[in-house]
Design an enzyme around this catalytic site. Structure first.
Site, PDB file in Angstrom:
ATOM      1  N   LYS A 194      42.911  80.665   7.378  1.00 16.07           N
ATOM      2  CA  LYS A 194      42.773  80.580   5.917  1.00 16.07           C
ATOM      3  C   LYS A 194      44.050  80.960   5.162  1.00 16.07           C
ATOM      4  O   LYS A 194      44.356  80.370   4.129  1.00 16.07           O
ATOM      5  CB  LYS A 194      41.597  81.444   5.442  1.00 16.07           C
ATOM      6  N   ASP A 219      34.675  80.267  -0.860  1.00 20.75           N
ATOM      7  CA  ASP A 219      33.870  81.349  -0.259  1.00 20.75           C
ATOM      8  C   ASP A 219      33.297  82.278  -1.328  1.00 20.75           C
ATOM      9  O   ASP A 219      32.110  82.620  -1.296  1.00 20.75           O
ATOM     10  CB  ASP A 219      34.727  82.194   0.701  1.00 20.75           C
TER      11      ASP A 219
END
Ligand code: NAP
Length: 287
Positions: free
Chosen positions: A73, A110
């Site tokens: 990420k 997220d």
């Protein structure tokens, strides 16, 4: 992939290492099939040292976009030419969009997924009135802290086994975010409106973080990002103390929605029950 996939299909995927157990292909392909799209969503597992080369090879629209998961990420954000405020503040991206002009756009869904999961499973929860305790300081904690800070949480206290990682999040987000020690946790839990397990403790069925959830105010909400198993030891302890809980599967499903829209330009069809599909894959009963 749907039965109608042609040579003109829009292709998207998910990239992580390992990726074998990802639920994202099942979720996105169920939506693709139900929407009757000419599209496909596929898994990729480049070697840890090859992520950048892998992404560079996709510039120019070889595929429309990628979801990115552990451990890529932060590298994903570094590969992008431009990014959303959320990805910048989080210092991590779970969504890359490959534009036709060769540029890459990064976002982080997220945190919004977490906030929407709370709205769905703990309706009426007021973030603006709720000091937050996050246990863990990895990529998931980063995304959560950034989104909660941007959404107006009054205080976000991060406790982590490796204190330096919590301090690094404070440096990149700042404002209402603070790093705290284990010794301060009980006092913070006594005032917390939201407690989040963002560690991998509890994954596979073991004990979650040892935080004393019974110290929280009675109206506190407890979230576990871990969703294997769905009813983690952490959530079971919260429920035993009478607290409302939010599970990690709801967060996973909610973060997938803006990704699908970014890839395929339409909302996921509501006709397909992806939670039931995911629960069946996890071997879990509905809650
Ligand atoms: P990560 O970057 O690898 O971070 C792992 C975190 O867990 C770190 O804070 C680490 O502490 C802590 N930890 C690991 N083992 C520990 C132990 N034995 N004792 C205490 N702390 C321990 O992973 P991540 O991406 O942040 O993901 C964290 C969890 O959230 C995973 O279970 C992941 O599956 C889940 N997740 C769920 C969603 C969802 O949509 N539901 C989305 C993202 C992530 P140190 O820093 O001290 O190592």
């Amino acid at each position: 992939m749907s039965a109608t996939t042609t040579g003109a299909a829009i292709v998207a995927g998910v990239c992580g290492q390992p990726i074998r157990h990802s639920m994202s292909p099942a979720i996105h392909n169920a939506w693709i099939a139900a929407a009757g799209l000419d599209a496909a969503y596929v898994p990729f597992a480049p070697g840890e040292e090859n992520f950048e080369a892998f992404v560079e090879g996709l510039r120019g629209g070889a595929i429309r976009g990628l979801n990115v998961t552990i451990p890529f990420k932060e590298q994903a954000l570094a590969c992008a030419n431009n990014c959303s405020d959320l990805a910048r503040v989080a210092g991590a991206a779970n969504l890359l969009i490959f534009e036709a002009d060769g540029t890459i756009r990064a976002d982080n869904t997220d945190g919004p997924g977490l906030i929407q999961a709370i709205a769905a499973q703990a309706p009426g929860f007021d973030l603006a009135l709720s000091p937050v305790v996050i246990i863990g300081a990895g990529g998931a904690a980063r995304g959560a802290a950034a989104a909660l800070a941007l959404a107006g949480a009054p205080r976000i206290s991060i406790v982590n086994r490796t204190v330096a990682r919590a301090e690094a999040i404070v440096r990149s987000i700042g404002g209402v975010v603070e790093a705290v020690s284990d010794g301060e946790l009980d006092a913070l839990l006594g005032q917390a409106g939201l407690v989040i397990n963002a560690t991998s403790l509890g994954l596979g069925g073991g004990p979650g973080p040892a935080a004393r959830l019974e110290l929280t105010p009675k109206n506190a909400v407890v979230v576990d990002m871990v969703y294997k198993p769905l009813h983690t030891e952490f959530l079971r302890r919260a429920e035993a103390a009478g607290r409302r809980t939010v599970d990690g599967l709801e967060m996973l499903l909610r973060q997938a929605i803006p990704s699908f829209e970014a890839f395929f330009g339409v909302k996921p069809p509501i006709s397909v029950d992806v939670r039931a599909l995911a629960l069946a894959r996890l071997g879990e009963a509905a809650r």
